[in-house]
Scaffold this active site. Structure first.
Site, PDB file in Angstrom:
ATOM      1  N   SER A 127       0.830  -1.208   0.000  1.00  0.00           N
ATOM      2  CA  SER A 127       0.000   0.000   0.000  1.00  0.00           C
ATOM      3  C   SER A 127       0.863   1.255   0.000  1.00  0.00           C
ATOM      4  O   SER A 127       1.963   1.266   0.575  1.00  0.00           O
ATOM      5  CB  SER A 127      -0.892  -0.001   1.246  1.00  0.00           C
ATOM      6  OG  SER A 127      -1.502   1.257   1.444  1.00  0.00           O
ATOM      7  N   TYR A 152      -2.530  -0.291  10.048  1.00  0.00           N
ATOM      8  CA  TYR A 152      -2.725  -0.847   8.710  1.00  0.00           C
ATOM      9  C   TYR A 152      -1.449  -0.691   7.888  1.00  0.00           C
ATOM     10  O   TYR A 152      -0.951  -1.646   7.285  1.00  0.00           O
ATOM     11  CB  TYR A 152      -3.890  -0.158   8.008  1.00  0.00           C
ATOM     12  CG  TYR A 152      -3.989  -0.493   6.538  1.00  0.00           C
ATOM     13  CD1 TYR A 152      -4.447  -1.740   6.130  1.00  0.00           C
ATOM     14  CD2 TYR A 152      -3.601   0.422   5.561  1.00  0.00           C
ATOM     15  CE1 TYR A 152      -4.521  -2.063   4.776  1.00  0.00           C
ATOM     16  CE2 TYR A 152      -3.676   0.113   4.217  1.00  0.00           C
ATOM     17  CZ  TYR A 152      -4.129  -1.135   3.824  1.00  0.00           C
ATOM     18  OH  TYR A 152      -4.187  -1.454   2.496  1.00  0.00           O
TER      19      TYR A 152
END
Length: 333
Positions: A127, A152
């Protein structure tokens, strides 16, 4: 070839599985169909895949070590595209342990499955959030990524480290793709395009964080899928002569690549595109930046272009119109 696609009921996973099926590959898709968002949407994505004779769905949780091991042993996959994860930066502030189970334990079970079953290539989702507090633009794979601002993001950085270890120790070829704000039809209900479209159509107020000044490298789903499908065919090679110590490569059969539109736009511009596509002006509530968010993302994609000869190209107004058309059709509004 035979592929495993994890997160096959998810947004990106369902599109990747569909593309592979259309190319006549055999695809096994797994998903745990959790209720992080509407399971009916996940099932609708699966229904599209179940129309293919060469697609098989298995309901399975990544943290099920025995189940994942048995899956690999019984199917003997050629390649694995690992897209399943607990998503969402803001949700990770509230439920951190969900990210440990799915994103850390889950990555480990996939790596073990690949290691013990001679998988040719593991492509996995990282990501843009790994860049954290980086201020240098555009984000390059050679930039240090040591200051993530959400759990995350930390799990995604951990996935890259885990992959490098398996590439180094066991010779497992791995490619991590740092996705930059993916959007399009069948997108997730917790993402801005869905939230804004839903609220504007219903004439509800939308929350605009950082007063609309955030910049995002919004990347259309078709471009992401083409990048994934192309890169899975370009297997990293071990190179003992490589003296490169940058974070995204090295001597092992390992690499990390950005995949983004390479053209960030302001959140205000993004909202205007949605307003135009819907034909309504949004009611806006301007708010400060949220914890875990970053002010801007911007992908340097030179390495991706060099690897596969492809650059995302979908213009924002076209992509948003496609999403709004899908939303109206799917929800009959």
């Amino acid at each position: 070839m035979k592929f495993l696609v994890t997160g096959a009921a998810g947004f990106i996973g369902s599109f990747v599985a569909k593309s592979l099926c259309e190319s006549e590959h055999t695809v096994v898709g797994i998903d745990n169909l959790n209720d992080y968002y509407d399971p009916k949407l996940k099932q609708s994505r699966l229904n599209r895949l179940n129309e293919f004779h060469n697609f098989t769905f298995v309901k399975l949780d990544l943290a099920d070590r025995l189940g994942i091991a048995e899956l690999f042993t019984s199917h003997q996959f050629d390649r694995v595209i690992h897209l399943a994860a607990q998503a969402g930066v803001r949700y990770s502030l509230e439920n951190p342990l969900a990210y440990v189970d799915s994103n850390l334990v889950g990555m480990a079970t996939i790596l073990e499955g690949c290691r013990h079953n001679d998988v040719e290539h593991l492509v996995y989702a990282s990501s843009s959030s790994v860049y954290g507090m980086n201020e240098k633009m555009p984000f390059s794979e050679s930039d240090p990524v040591d200051h993530q601002v959400s759990l995350y993001a930390a799990t995604k950085k951990s996935n890259e480290l885990m992959a490098h270890t398996y590439s180094h120790l066991y010779g497992l070829p791995t490619t991590g793709l740092r996705f930059f704000t993916v959007y399009g039809p069948w997108g997730r209900p917790d993402m801005a395009p869905f939230l804004f479209t839903d609220a504007i159509i219903k004439e509800e107020v939308i929350k605009v964080f950082n007063h609309g000044k955030m910049m995002r490298d919004f990347t259309y789903i078709d471009d992401i899928v083409e990048g994934i499908v192309r890169i899975q065919d370009v297997i990293p090679q071990k190179d003992e002569s490589n003296k490169n110590s940058e974070p995204s490569s090295g001597r092992a059969p390992y690499r990390v690549l950005n995949i983004g539109n390479n053209e960030p736009i302001e959140l205000k511009t993004f909202i205007q595109a949605i307003e135009t596509a819907i034909g309504k002006v949004a009611k806006k509530q301007y708010l400060p930046m949220q914890d875990g968010d970053v002010p801007a993302t911007y992908a340097d994609i030179a390495k991706l272009q060099n690897a596969i000869g492809f650059k995302p190209k979908t213009e924002i107004n076209f992509g948003i119109q496609k999403f709004v058309d899908w939303y109206r059709n799917y929800y009959s509004v």
